[in-house]
Write a protein that holds these residues in place. Structure first.
Motif, PDB file in Angstrom:
ATOM      1  N   GLY A   1      -4.885 -67.415  26.327  1.00  0.00           N
ATOM      2  CA  GLY A   1      -3.729 -68.233  26.699  1.00  0.00           C
ATOM      3  C   GLY A   1      -2.807 -68.504  25.530  1.00  0.00           C
ATOM      4  N   SER A   2      -3.371 -68.761  24.336  1.00  0.00           N
ATOM      5  CA  SER A   2      -2.532 -69.031  23.171  1.00  0.00           C
ATOM      6  C   SER A   2      -1.744 -67.795  22.758  1.00  0.00           C
ATOM      7  CB  SER A   2      -3.389 -69.536  22.002  1.00  0.00           C
ATOM      8  OG  SER A   2      -4.333 -68.548  21.609  1.00  0.00           O
ATOM      9  N   HIS A   3      -2.370 -66.596  22.890  1.00  0.00           N
ATOM     10  CA  HIS A   3      -1.660 -65.355  22.599  1.00  0.00           C
ATOM     11  C   HIS A   3      -0.516 -65.160  23.593  1.00  0.00           C
ATOM     12  CE1 HIS A   3      -4.770 -63.043  19.964  1.00  0.00           C
ATOM     13  NE2 HIS A   3      -4.819 -64.340  19.744  1.00  0.00           N
ATOM     14  N   GLN A   4      -0.803 -65.380  24.873  1.00  0.00           N
ATOM     15  CA  GLN A   4       0.237 -65.232  25.887  1.00  0.00           C
ATOM     16  C   GLN A   4       1.416 -66.146  25.601  1.00  0.00           C
ATOM     17  OE1 GLN A   4      -1.591 -65.923  29.675  1.00  0.00           O
ATOM     18  NE2 GLN A   4      -2.790 -64.032  29.642  1.00  0.00           N
ATOM     19  N   ASP A   5       1.112 -67.384  25.207  1.00  0.00           N
ATOM     20  CA  ASP A   5       2.178 -68.355  24.939  1.00  0.00           C
ATOM     21  C   ASP A   5       3.029 -67.929  23.745  1.00  0.00           C
ATOM     22  OD1 ASP A   5       3.403 -71.090  25.326  1.00  0.00           O
ATOM     23  OD2 ASP A   5       2.638 -71.309  23.278  1.00  0.00           O
ATOM     24  N   ALA A   6       2.362 -67.478  22.659  1.00  0.00           N
ATOM     25  CA  ALA A   6       3.101 -67.072  21.460  1.00  0.00           C
ATOM     26  C   ALA A   6       3.968 -65.849  21.735  1.00  0.00           C
ATOM     27  CB  ALA A   6       2.122 -66.795  20.320  1.00  0.00           C
ATOM     28  N   ILE A   7       3.423 -64.882  22.478  1.00  0.00           N
ATOM     29  CA  ILE A   7       4.186 -63.666  22.784  1.00  0.00           C
ATOM     30  C   ILE A   7       5.374 -63.988  23.678  1.00  0.00           C
ATOM     31  CG2 ILE A   7       4.057 -61.442  23.977  1.00  0.00           C
ATOM     32  CD1 ILE A   7       1.120 -61.290  22.986  1.00  0.00           C
ATOM     33  N   LYS A   8       5.140 -64.850  24.662  1.00  0.00           N
ATOM     34  CA  LYS A   8       6.218 -65.249  25.572  1.00  0.00           C
ATOM     35  C   LYS A   8       7.354 -65.910  24.804  1.00  0.00           C
ATOM     36  CE  LYS A   8       6.647 -67.602  30.039  1.00  0.00           C
ATOM     37  NZ  LYS A   8       5.911 -68.416  31.039  1.00  0.00           N
ATOM     38  N   LYS A   9       7.018 -66.784  23.872  1.00  0.00           N
ATOM     39  CA  LYS A   9       8.043 -67.460  23.056  1.00  0.00           C
ATOM     40  C   LYS A   9       8.729 -66.472  22.127  1.00  0.00           C
ATOM     41  CE  LYS A   9       5.820 -72.000  23.226  1.00  0.00           C
ATOM     42  NZ  LYS A   9       4.987 -72.996  22.506  1.00  0.00           N
ATOM     43  N   GLY A  10       7.952 -65.509  21.616  1.00  0.00           N
ATOM     44  CA  GLY A  10       8.547 -64.495  20.739  1.00  0.00           C
ATOM     45  C   GLY A  10       9.571 -63.649  21.464  1.00  0.00           C
ATOM     46  N   PHE A  11       9.254 -63.229  22.696  1.00  0.00           N
ATOM     47  CA  PHE A  11      10.213 -62.469  23.492  1.00  0.00           C
ATOM     48  C   PHE A  11      11.473 -63.286  23.767  1.00  0.00           C
ATOM     49  CE2 PHE A  11       6.790 -59.476  24.929  1.00  0.00           C
ATOM     50  CZ  PHE A  11       7.458 -58.310  24.609  1.00  0.00           C
ATOM     51  N   ALA A  12      11.290 -64.578  24.040  1.00  0.00           N
ATOM     52  CA  ALA A  12      12.440 -65.433  24.341  1.00  0.00           C
ATOM     53  C   ALA A  12      13.354 -65.589  23.133  1.00  0.00           C
ATOM     54  CB  ALA A  12      11.958 -66.805  24.815  1.00  0.00           C
ATOM     55  N   ALA A  13      12.748 -65.589  21.933  1.00  0.00           N
ATOM     56  CA  ALA A  13      13.542 -65.781  20.712  1.00  0.00           C
ATOM     57  C   ALA A  13      14.128 -64.484  20.172  1.00  0.00           C
ATOM     58  CB  ALA A  13      12.668 -66.432  19.631  1.00  0.00           C
ATOM     59  N   GLN A  14      13.574 -63.341  20.587  1.00  0.00           N
ATOM     60  CA  GLN A  14      14.026 -62.051  20.063  1.00  0.00           C
ATOM     61  C   GLN A  14      15.437 -61.740  20.548  1.00  0.00           C
ATOM     62  OE1 GLN A  14      12.113 -60.088  17.969  1.00  0.00           O
ATOM     63  NE2 GLN A  14      13.904 -58.775  17.715  1.00  0.00           N
ATOM     64  N   LYS A  15      16.328 -61.454  19.610  1.00  0.00           N
ATOM     65  CA  LYS A  15      17.716 -61.130  19.951  1.00  0.00           C
ATOM     66  C   LYS A  15      17.968 -59.648  19.726  1.00  0.00           C
ATOM     67  CE  LYS A  15      19.787 -65.661  19.014  1.00  0.00           C
ATOM     68  NZ  LYS A  15      18.525 -66.382  18.888  1.00  0.00           N
ATOM     69  N   ALA A  16      18.774 -59.063  20.595  1.00  0.00           N
ATOM     70  CA  ALA A  16      19.116 -57.646  20.473  1.00  0.00           C
ATOM     71  C   ALA A  16      19.739 -57.371  19.119  1.00  0.00           C
ATOM     72  CB  ALA A  16      20.070 -57.241  21.594  1.00  0.00           C
ATOM     73  N   GLY A  17      19.271 -56.323  18.455  1.00  0.00           N
ATOM     74  CA  GLY A  17      19.817 -55.954  17.155  1.00  0.00           C
ATOM     75  C   GLY A  17      19.089 -56.562  15.975  1.00  0.00           C
ATOM     76  N   ASP A  18      18.291 -57.616  16.220  1.00  0.00           N
ATOM     77  CA  ASP A  18      17.529 -58.233  15.133  1.00  0.00           C
ATOM     78  C   ASP A  18      16.250 -57.440  14.871  1.00  0.00           C
ATOM     79  OD1 ASP A  18      19.412 -60.173  14.941  1.00  0.00           O
ATOM     80  OD2 ASP A  18      18.186 -61.801  15.786  1.00  0.00           O
ATOM     81  N   PRO A  19      15.721 -57.524  13.644  1.00  0.00           N
ATOM     82  CA  PRO A  19      14.428 -56.873  13.382  1.00  0.00           C
ATOM     83  C   PRO A  19      13.348 -57.410  14.322  1.00  0.00           C
ATOM     84  CG  PRO A  19      15.476 -57.551  11.331  1.00  0.00           C
ATOM     85  CD  PRO A  19      16.293 -58.139  12.438  1.00  0.00           C
TER      86      PRO A  19
END
Length: 564
Positions: A336-354
């Motif tokens: 569950g903690s991995h799912q939460d971190a990945i979900k937040k990471g996808f939400a924060a990831q912006k097109a064009g950013d590393p």
């Protein structure tokens, strides 16, 4: 308890290289890639590939971008010899691809090998002989001078025979087999003698391949050996220094990466690490490791699922579900903690950013994959896992990728409705998703007929309420049905197909066979499932199920040239 290892095994003596430079180096460019899937990989299989599978593998390797492919050991079998001839005579080799053939350093085997490559445009002839002390003393019963002479005589013969084949550019590759267990000074002496016998020049380079035939030490020792040879070889500007790591200690990838830092320019291995004993180095892992460091590897793994399925089919070996980058579960989080971190990471990831998503070193979409967050039914609650319940309650064993796909359906249900999921809930979801979807395509019936060496089918289906009779011919009923649909402008590719018996009654039904088919359509992959008392009927129902799941727009105008 293990016995005292100091009484039975001797540690490997490190290389005296105090001013080693490789620890301060970084990999900035990809090596020359050489696939040995069709030779080293093939000879390690329970059931070696037949001609059709070898050709399919060869063409896929070309599509991936390999420019050097070791295709056979032509003196070892008539099958290998014939495959080389087929590639040459039927002109299957692209202009920018060089095939490679392997031979031991024995005159009659070399002559047979040279016969196999007649009329080829360009070929690497790979000659090898073992050089380490156990082989010299125990296997060959030869002195160092005799082992060196074996290598020189073999190279001289290849050179003489090449002169009689002006239509073919012959590139020499030489391997001192068991290099890592051979005294460095002797390896150097043999390699220098080989380059001199070939008269290597910057315009006519020789490939010197230094294999970890068996891993005998840590990867840093291999890097020291490579750097030592790199520094001391004569005619270094006339040599392509090559690596061929095996995975006996489980460190082949590390050995290859450190060896490249130490001066090597070329790398031999197999897709996903197939090969003798624990396998060759895994070229997919190394290439994608480079990719995650911003290096374009020059190999195209943008559809890693298709490549993985082809390799599994040709090798008849499964890829481990935790295999880097391609394993069925590597982009699936159960925590569950991995799912939460990945979900937040996808939400924060912006097109064009590393790329900067927790737990994911690579963007799955770059490989044609997606991130599957799997909801597991808590077995401690008495409900069991999804796959466990489907098998134990309904007798249906789901393929692993279907488990991952269907778990997403369960997750959507639990997100919308909350609470736990019962066995009957899971069955109802499965049936609604795969067996009784909102049908745009409906199966009517089929009739099989013999056609040449294969089979034909007349398939009755209903599309959007309109009935059609489709006809196709193939090497079996499934292939024929796919071709019938393609004739109706319904384009799909089969990724995998499995058929299984049902070991329990399904809601009191009489179905005894279940078929699972995975197709690629509209840039995505979908599973279809069919059940029936007849396995062929179940298989065709599975195809129809996969079409309905892909939401393909199968309209009457697309089928206008067919008779209703």
């Amino acid at each position: 308890m293990l016995q005292d290892p100091s009484k039975k095994y001797r540690p490997f003596t490190p290389v005296a290289l105090r001013d080693r430079e490789w620890p301060n180096k970084v990999i900035t460019t990809p090596p020359i890639w050489m696939s040995t899937d069709l030779r080293d990989g093939n000879q390690s299989l329970f059931e070696p590939m037949d001609g059709e599978k070898k050709m399919r593998m060869f063409k896929m390797l070309c599509q991936i971008g390999f420019k050097e492919i070791e295709v056979a050991f032509p003196s070892a079998s008539q099958t290998d010899f014939n495959f080389v001839r087929t590639l040459i005579e039927e002109k299957h080799i692209p202009e920018d691809v060089t095939i490679e053939v392997l031979t031991q350093a024995r005159a009659h085997l070399i002559r047979r090998t040279m016969e196999s490559i007649k009329d080829a445009r360009r070929v690497i002839v790979h000659v090898y002989n073992a050089t380490s002390q156990p082989f010299r003393d125990v296997v060959f019963g030869m002195s160092k001078d005799e082992v060196k002479a074996m290598a020189v005589n073999a190279v001289t013969l290849v050179k003489e025979l090449s002169a009689d084949m002006p239509e073919t550019e012959v590139v020499l590759e030489y391997s001192p087999e068991t290099f890592t267990a051979t005294e460095l000074e002797f390896s150097l002496k043999v390699c220098n003698a080989v380059t001199a016998a070939w008269n290597a020049t910057p315009e006519r380079k020789v490939i010197l391949n230094l294999p970890t035939t068996v891993e005998v030490a840590t990867p840093n020792v291999y890097a020291d050996q490579i750097e030592w040879m790199h520094r001391h070889l004569e005619r270094r500007d006339s040599i392509i220094l090559s690596l061929h790591p095996h995975n006996d200690r489980g460190t082949a990838v590390a050995s290859a990466e450190l060896g490249l830092m130490a001066g090597a320019e070329r790398l031999e291995g197999c897709l996903f690490g197939n090969g003798e004993r624990t396998g060759n180095v895994d070229l997919v892992t190394i290439a994608l490791n480079m990719y995650t460091q911003g290096i374009q590897p020059g190999l195209d793994f943008s559809d890693i699922n298709a490549i993985g399925r082809t390799v599994e089919d040709c090798n008849q070996l499964p890829i481990h579900p935790r295999h880097p980058y391609v394993g069925d579960l590597v982009f699936t989080a159960f925590s569950g903690s991995h799912q939460d971190a990945i979900k937040k990471g996808f939400a924060a990831q912006k097109a064009g950013d590393p790329w900067n998503v927790p737990y994911l070193p690579i963007d799955p979409s770059d490989l044609g994959r997606n991130y599957d967050s799997v909801i597991r039914v808590n077995s401690q609650s008495g409900k069991g896992g999804i796959a466990y319940l489907m098998e134990s309650k309904y007798g249906i064993t789901l393929p692993r990728r279907l488990q991952v796909e269907f778990s997403g359906v369960v997750q959507q249900h639990t997100d919308a409705n909350g609470g736990e999921v019962s066995a009957s809930d899971i069955w109802q979801l499965f049936s609604a998703t795969y067996l009784e979807p909102a049908e745009q395509v409906r199966y009517g019936g089929h009739h099989l007929f013999e056609h040449g060496n294969g089979q034909g089918i007349r398939l009755s289906i209903e599309i959007g309420g309109v009935s059609y009779l489709l006809t196709g011919e193939g090497n079996g009923p499934i292939d024929a049905a796919i071709r019938a649909l393609r004739g109706a402008d319904i384009e799909l590719q089969v990724r995998s197909f499995e058929e299984r018996s049902i070991s329990a009654s399904v809601n009191g039904g009489e179905a005894s066979a279940c078929a699972f088919i995975e197709i690629a359509a509209q840039g995505r992959e979908f599973y279809g499932v069919g059940m029936d008392t007849n396995i062929v009927t179940a298989s065709i129902k599975a195809i129809v199920s996969s079409l309905n799941r892909s939401h393909m727009a199968c309209t009457a105008p697309q089928l206008s040239r067919l008779s209703a």
